[in-house]
Design an enzyme around this catalytic site. Structure first.
Site, PDB file in Angstrom:
ATOM      1  N   TYR A 150       0.830  -1.203   0.000  1.00  0.00           N
ATOM      2  CA  TYR A 150       0.000   0.000   0.000  1.00  0.00           C
ATOM      3  C   TYR A 150       0.872   1.263   0.000  1.00  0.00           C
ATOM      4  O   TYR A 150       0.637   2.197  -0.766  1.00  0.00           O
ATOM      5  CB  TYR A 150      -0.922  -0.036   1.223  1.00  0.00           C
ATOM      6  CG  TYR A 150      -1.851   1.137   1.360  1.00  0.00           C
ATOM      7  CD1 TYR A 150      -3.011   1.217   0.598  1.00  0.00           C
ATOM      8  CD2 TYR A 150      -1.594   2.159   2.273  1.00  0.00           C
ATOM      9  CE1 TYR A 150      -3.883   2.282   0.743  1.00  0.00           C
ATOM     10  CE2 TYR A 150      -2.457   3.224   2.422  1.00  0.00           C
ATOM     11  CZ  TYR A 150      -3.605   3.281   1.653  1.00  0.00           C
ATOM     12  OH  TYR A 150      -4.466   4.343   1.792  1.00  0.00           O
ATOM     13  N   LYS A 154       1.045   4.135  -2.843  1.00  0.00           N
ATOM     14  CA  LYS A 154       0.673   5.517  -2.539  1.00  0.00           C
ATOM     15  C   LYS A 154       1.838   6.484  -2.758  1.00  0.00           C
ATOM     16  O   LYS A 154       1.628   7.625  -3.181  1.00  0.00           O
ATOM     17  CB  LYS A 154       0.129   5.625  -1.113  1.00  0.00           C
ATOM     18  CG  LYS A 154      -1.222   4.949  -0.943  1.00  0.00           C
ATOM     19  CD  LYS A 154      -2.246   5.505  -1.916  1.00  0.00           C
ATOM     20  CE  LYS A 154      -3.653   5.075  -1.605  1.00  0.00           C
ATOM     21  NZ  LYS A 154      -4.642   5.664  -2.535  1.00  0.00           N
TER      22      LYS A 154
END
Length: 184
Positions: A150, A154
């Site tokens: 993640y 991001k």
């Protein structure tokens, strides 16, 4: 985003794949529920169940906005999933799924929208005054244990935003990112 934009008078394509928590399946009813709410308040909206990480479906979504409403002014990239796991336990599938949804799911719609706006700019000779808003995260900027996939996605979106902003400003396209943090 959809409700807020509609309240401000925007005509909205509400995209939601409607997948299950494990990433399987699809269901158009979440998007349709938002469309119904917008229409009940007098707004204009259509539902879209595209997988934004799919090249052709992302293009069809952008094309739907243009064909339905006559133009596209703003693209908000906010699709996301979590597959939290410590690096030593993370599977390749968990890595790939998160990168696919977040990073490619930002790239594909942005690329098709940017091409539309570039062509419009070339045809009219005037800047488009268009916007792309991407969703990054403090997990990507500062890091968060258990979120290598993640966080990498991001941070990739943050870098993508900086570079896309520099490339697209010549056409009148502003590219920004937000990086919300959830604290409880």
């Amino acid at each position: 985003y959809c409700l807020m934009l509609a309240e401000e008078g925007a005509k909205v394509v509400v995209n939601d794949l409607g997948a299950n928590a494990d990433g399987t399946g699809s269901d158009n009813s979440p998007a349709q529920q938002v469309v119904n709410e917008i229409k009940a308040k007098g707004g204009e909206a259509v539902a879209n169940g595209a997988d934004v990480s799919n090249w052709d479906q992302a293009k069809a979504m952008v094309d739907q906005a243009i064909s339905t409403f006559g133009k596209l002014d703003v693209l908000i990239n906010n699709a996301g999933i979590l597959r939290d796991r410590m690096l030593v336990n993370m599977t390749e599938a968990e890595w790939d799924a998160v990168i696919q949804v977040h990073l490619k799911g930002t790239f594909a719609p942005a690329r098709h929208a940017a091409a539309y706006w570039r062509d419009l700019n070339k045809a009219t000779g005037t800047p488009c005054n268009a916007r792309i808003i991407n969703t990054s995260s403090v997990s990507g900027i500062y890091g968060n244990i258990g979120q290598t996939n993640y966080g990498a996605a991001k941070m990739g979106i943050a870098a993508f935003t900086i570079i896309a902003s520099r490339e697209l400003r010549r056409y009148g396209i502003t590219v920004n990112a937000i990086a919300p943090g959830a604290l409880t």
